[in-house]
Motif scaffolding. Structure first.
Motif, PDB file in Angstrom:
ATOM      1  N   GLY A 207       1.065  -1.054   0.265  1.00  0.00           N
ATOM      2  CA  GLY A 207      -0.290  -0.108  -0.244  1.00  0.00           C
ATOM      3  C   GLY A 207       1.233   1.371  -0.238  1.00  0.00           C
ATOM      4  N   ALA A 208       0.228   2.476  -1.330  1.00  0.00           N
ATOM      5  CA  ALA A 208       1.162   3.432  -0.738  1.00  0.00           C
ATOM      6  C   ALA A 208       1.921   4.212   0.223  1.00  0.00           C
ATOM      7  N   ASP A 209       0.800   3.792   1.697  1.00  0.00           N
ATOM      8  CA  ASP A 209       1.484   4.423   2.823  1.00  0.00           C
ATOM      9  C   ASP A 209       2.696   4.073   3.200  1.00  0.00           C
ATOM     10  N   HIS A 210       2.283   2.947   3.038  1.00  0.00           N
ATOM     11  CA  HIS A 210       4.329   2.210   3.292  1.00  0.00           C
ATOM     12  C   HIS A 210       5.255   3.115   2.628  1.00  0.00           C
ATOM     13  N   HIS A 211       4.994   3.775   1.716  1.00  0.00           N
ATOM     14  CA  HIS A 211       5.769   4.195   0.879  1.00  0.00           C
ATOM     15  C   HIS A 211       7.267   4.198   1.337  1.00  0.00           C
ATOM     16  N   GLY A 212       7.706   5.196   2.437  1.00  0.00           N
ATOM     17  CA  GLY A 212       8.807   5.742   3.412  1.00  0.00           C
ATOM     18  C   GLY A 212       9.343   4.819   3.772  1.00  0.00           C
ATOM     19  N   TYR A 213       9.125   3.491   3.817  1.00  0.00           N
ATOM     20  CA  TYR A 213       9.766   2.280   4.163  1.00  0.00           C
ATOM     21  C   TYR A 213      10.278   1.385   3.345  1.00  0.00           C
ATOM     22  N   ILE A 214      10.542   2.082   2.069  1.00  0.00           N
ATOM     23  CA  ILE A 214      11.094   1.515   0.636  1.00  0.00           C
ATOM     24  C   ILE A 214      12.861   1.668   0.698  1.00  0.00           C
ATOM     25  N   PRO A 215      13.045   3.004   1.199  1.00  0.00           N
ATOM     26  CA  PRO A 215      14.602   3.550   1.461  1.00  0.00           C
ATOM     27  C   PRO A 215      15.112   2.136   2.160  1.00  0.00           C
ATOM     28  N   ARG A 216      15.141   1.321   3.918  1.00  0.00           N
ATOM     29  CA  ARG A 216      15.418   1.115   4.347  1.00  0.00           C
ATOM     30  C   ARG A 216      15.046  -0.377   3.998  1.00  0.00           C
ATOM     31  N   ILE A 217      14.087  -0.725   3.470  1.00  0.00           N
ATOM     32  CA  ILE A 217      14.116  -2.628   2.737  1.00  0.00           C
ATOM     33  C   ILE A 217      15.295  -2.079   1.220  1.00  0.00           C
ATOM     34  N   ASN A 218      15.220  -1.650   0.611  1.00  0.00           N
ATOM     35  CA  ASN A 218      16.368  -1.554  -0.313  1.00  0.00           C
ATOM     36  C   ASN A 218      17.779  -1.392  -0.072  1.00  0.00           C
ATOM     37  N   SER A 219      17.655  -0.683   1.744  1.00  0.00           N
ATOM     38  CA  SER A 219      18.943  -0.724   2.292  1.00  0.00           C
ATOM     39  C   SER A 219      19.042  -1.863   3.149  1.00  0.00           C
TER      40      SER A 219
ATOM     41  N   ARG B 105      12.098  -5.264  -6.586  1.00  0.00           N
ATOM     42  CA  ARG B 105      11.353  -3.923  -7.275  1.00  0.00           C
ATOM     43  C   ARG B 105       9.687  -3.948  -5.706  1.00  0.00           C
ATOM     44  N   ILE B 106       9.610  -2.729  -5.471  1.00  0.00           N
ATOM     45  CA  ILE B 106       8.550  -2.568  -4.962  1.00  0.00           C
ATOM     46  C   ILE B 106       7.410  -1.436  -5.939  1.00  0.00           C
ATOM     47  N   ILE B 107       6.164  -2.797  -5.307  1.00  0.00           N
ATOM     48  CA  ILE B 107       5.158  -1.672  -6.780  1.00  0.00           C
ATOM     49  C   ILE B 107       4.438  -1.102  -5.941  1.00  0.00           C
ATOM     50  N   LEU B 108       4.158   0.055  -5.474  1.00  0.00           N
ATOM     51  CA  LEU B 108       3.060   1.037  -4.854  1.00  0.00           C
ATOM     52  C   LEU B 108       1.560   0.766  -5.468  1.00  0.00           C
ATOM     53  N   VAL B 109       0.783   0.105  -4.264  1.00  0.00           N
ATOM     54  CA  VAL B 109      -0.608   0.408  -4.952  1.00  0.00           C
ATOM     55  C   VAL B 109      -1.334   1.702  -4.185  1.00  0.00           C
ATOM     56  N   GLN B 110      -1.500   2.701  -4.621  1.00  0.00           N
ATOM     57  CA  GLN B 110      -2.176   3.224  -4.016  1.00  0.00           C
ATOM     58  C   GLN B 110      -3.872   3.600  -3.499  1.00  0.00           C
ATOM     59  N   MET B 111      -3.821   4.226  -2.670  1.00  0.00           N
ATOM     60  CA  MET B 111      -4.833   4.516  -1.761  1.00  0.00           C
ATOM     61  C   MET B 111      -6.326   4.589  -2.896  1.00  0.00           C
TER      62      MET B 111
END
Length: 557
Positions: free
Chosen positions: A340-352, A365-371
């Motif tokens: 869910g797109a509300d978790h997008h802030g989490y992307i950098p740390r998981i990529n890390s 690849r992280i695919i975001l599904v918007q609200m």
RNA sequence: GCGCCUGUAGCUCAGUGGAUUAGAGCAUCGGCCUCCGGAGCCGAGGGUCGGAGGUUCGAAUCCUCUCAGGCGCGCCA
């Protein structure tokens, strides 16, 4: 028709001709050849920018290269015209004979001829939905489910081996809160004034669970403080929630998940502590202020993140590290997370995390599904899981139908906001594109019934003279069918199933229009048979595309 | 304050590895049922692609800035 080469199907035929041509010009046959569908019909049926791609290497103007290529194409039997246009595109149009031959191929071989094997057996892991088992799935999860399901189907059909995975957050505070909420309602049902947890779940379903618990356990937990029966009640509640979620998924009529991964098990197997050990070994873990930190700022994150709190508890992030390490250990060629797109802030740390484990992030690849913003009677409807005001997936299915909802979710690219108006979508009107497409299929079916009554056989195209299909609309429709594999391929490569939805609407539109202008079944038997073949091929593709989207193709509506 | 997503026709959205006059559905207006399903078809009107610069022969598409909306920025999950 005369055949100078072994015809397969559109793209493969063109590529093989171009390859032969390039080789004859002394250019490496490894040169990547891209085939695209021109935006405008005046640019031809199909085109390639290959000359433009080679301009730099050959140090020649793309237009000249294109002209050389065109001049060197020996086998022109399938092309009506070949033209160089714009900055160096090569545009082709097909001969009618080639269109007929291709139509026949679709009728005879169906799916087999419509697939590009781009996956080549590669293993893909797709994680989607993964909603916390603290309540039923809601409409936001439904969008993720529709997208994930369609993407998995698409990849499978494109030659990937796909694993569909659901990560269950069955450890931690949220689950405990679920148990505490049920516990409180249970006590209240017994007439005991129990304090409801501050951040507890207040939905009606919690009351239902409490009532169910009462029926099953009777007064076993009466007056027992939560901490004395926490484990039992929490376990019981969360298992029922998981069952509820599984039921929702089956109601939505999508493929079931091939694996369910439990967060709790990651702790029990010591996967969490081991994953952190590995990171520590690699030098990405340190202690500060009594807590244990992951050095994510070494990679993509703007700061380091705590994995073990100063009270000794793991953070949620810690188990996510272990989970993603487990994904890596299972040796997939591609790993996709749908969030869910509300978790997008989490992307950098998981990529890390992925990088810290030495993974080549281009395979992740992280695919975001918007609200989804929900409207009722045209008015925005705020959902809150805690407050219990949300529209569940099963309500959506009851109101608008699973096919309808899935199709709507797939008419937007996943990262754009989606407005979902319950009233509009539940009305059986042209607002619902799924009916439009399904109607084309049902209509073809009904034509077949009619043909059957008249004693005209439908499928044996080899007996028929397809060259009777000479109207522009008929040729255009065949061309539209020919292009289908390219749409699939593009959608699969970009992980964008919504492209299929748009293609389907265009195809249905062309068919409806054709249908109104020409009668399929007439007194001319041969012509009728040829047109039936065209309908048959259209039907094959409608069914195929709909099934990839996870949508049914009813015979009657 | 910082970050991500979005801003295209009245509304909902495609198109964004640069090709000429920017597309669809809905809505509006006008047509089409002795004829294989009218949940359909045909036609019309409607847009300075949020705004301003820049790169380019050429920008909705690339870069910078700016405005608006959404969502995130915890030793929560």
């Amino acid at each position: 028709m005369k055949r100078c080469l072994n015809l397969v199907f559109m793209k493969k035929d063109i590529i093989s001709i171009l390859r032969i041509t390039l080789t004859s010009l002394g250019i490496s046959p490894d040169q990547h050849i891209e085939i695209e569908i021109p935006r405008e019909q005046t640019f031809g049926d199909i085109s390639t920018p290959v000359a433009m791609g080679m301009a730099k290497g050959l140090k020649k103007p793309p237009k000249n290269i294109a002209e050389e290529i065109v001049a060197s194409i020996k086998d022109k039997t399938i092309f009506e015209t070949i033209a160089v246009a714009g900055p160096g595109f090569i545009n082709f149009t097909f001969t009618k004979e080639y269109l007929y031959a291709s139509l026949q191929r679709i009728c005879e071989q169906g799916k087999a001829v419509l697939r590009e094997n781009i996956g080549n057996g590669m293993r893909v892991l797709v994680e989607y939905v993964s909603a916390n088992p603290t309540g039923p799935l809601h409409i936001g999860h439904a969008r993720g489910a529709a997208v994930g399901n369609a993407l998995c189907n698409l990849l499978e059909e494109s030659g990937f081996r796909v694993e569909r995975e659901y990560y269950i957050n069955d450890a931690g505070r949220q689950i405990t809160l679920l148990g505490a909420s049920v516990h409180a309602r249970y006590q209240q049902l017994l007439g005991i004034t129990a304090e409801f947890p501050d951040e507890g779940y207040r939905g009606q379903y919690i009351d239902d669970e409490a009532a169910a618990l009462l029926r099953q356990a009777q007064e076993k937990y009466k007056n027992l403080p939560f901490h004395e029966c926490e484990h039992e009640i929490t376990e019981w509640s969360y298992k029922r929630m998981l069952d509820l979620i599984k039921e929702d998924i089956s109601t939505f009529d999508i493929q079931n998940f091939s694996s369910w991964i439990s967060e709790k098990k990651l702790y029990e197997n010591r996967a969490v502590s081991q994953a952190i050990q590995t990171l520590k070994h690699n030098g990405y873990i340190y202690e500060k202020d009594g807590a244990v930190w992951f050095r994510s700022s070494e990679f993509e994150d703007d700061k380091d993140r705590v994995v073990i709190k100063s009270d000794g508890e793991y953070t949620y992030f810690a188990s996510d590290i272990a989970y993603h390490k487990a994904k890596l250990d299972r040796k997939f060629d591609i790993i996709i997370d749908i969030w869910g797109a509300d978790h997008h802030g989490y992307i950098p740390r998981i990529n890390s995390v992925m990088k810290a484990f030495g993974y080549d992030i281009s395979h992740f690849r992280i695919i975001l599904v918007q609200m989804v913003s929900l409207l009722k009677h045209g008015i925005p409807f705020q959902m809150s899981k805690r407050a219990g005001t949300f529209i569940t997936l099963s309500e959506v299915v009851n109101l608008v139908g699973a096919d309808n909802a899935k199709f709507i979710f797939l008419t937007r690219k996943s990262d754009s906001h989606l407005e979902f108006d319950i009233d509009v979508i539940s009305s059986q009107s042209a607002d619902n594109p799924v009916y439009y497409v399904q109607y084309a299929h049902a209509r073809i079916n009904s034509i077949f019934e009619h043909a059957h009554k008249k004693g005209i056989r439908v499928h044996d195209t080899s007996e028929h003279d397809l060259s009777l299909l000479s109207a522009k609309e008929e040729l255009d429709l065949i061309k539209k069918l020919l292009v289908y594999p390219l749409i699939l391929e593009g959608a699969a490569r970009a992980f964008e199933p919504h492209r299929i939805t748009f293609y389907l609407q265009e195809l249905a539109r062309m068919f409806h229009s054709y249908y109104h202008k020409y009668k399929v079944i007439t007194d001319q038997k041969e012509l009728s048979a040829a047109r039936l073949a065209l309908c048959y091929a259209t039907k094959i593709i409608l069914i195929d595309a709909l099934s990839i989207l996870g949508v049914t193709a009813p015979d009657k509506m």
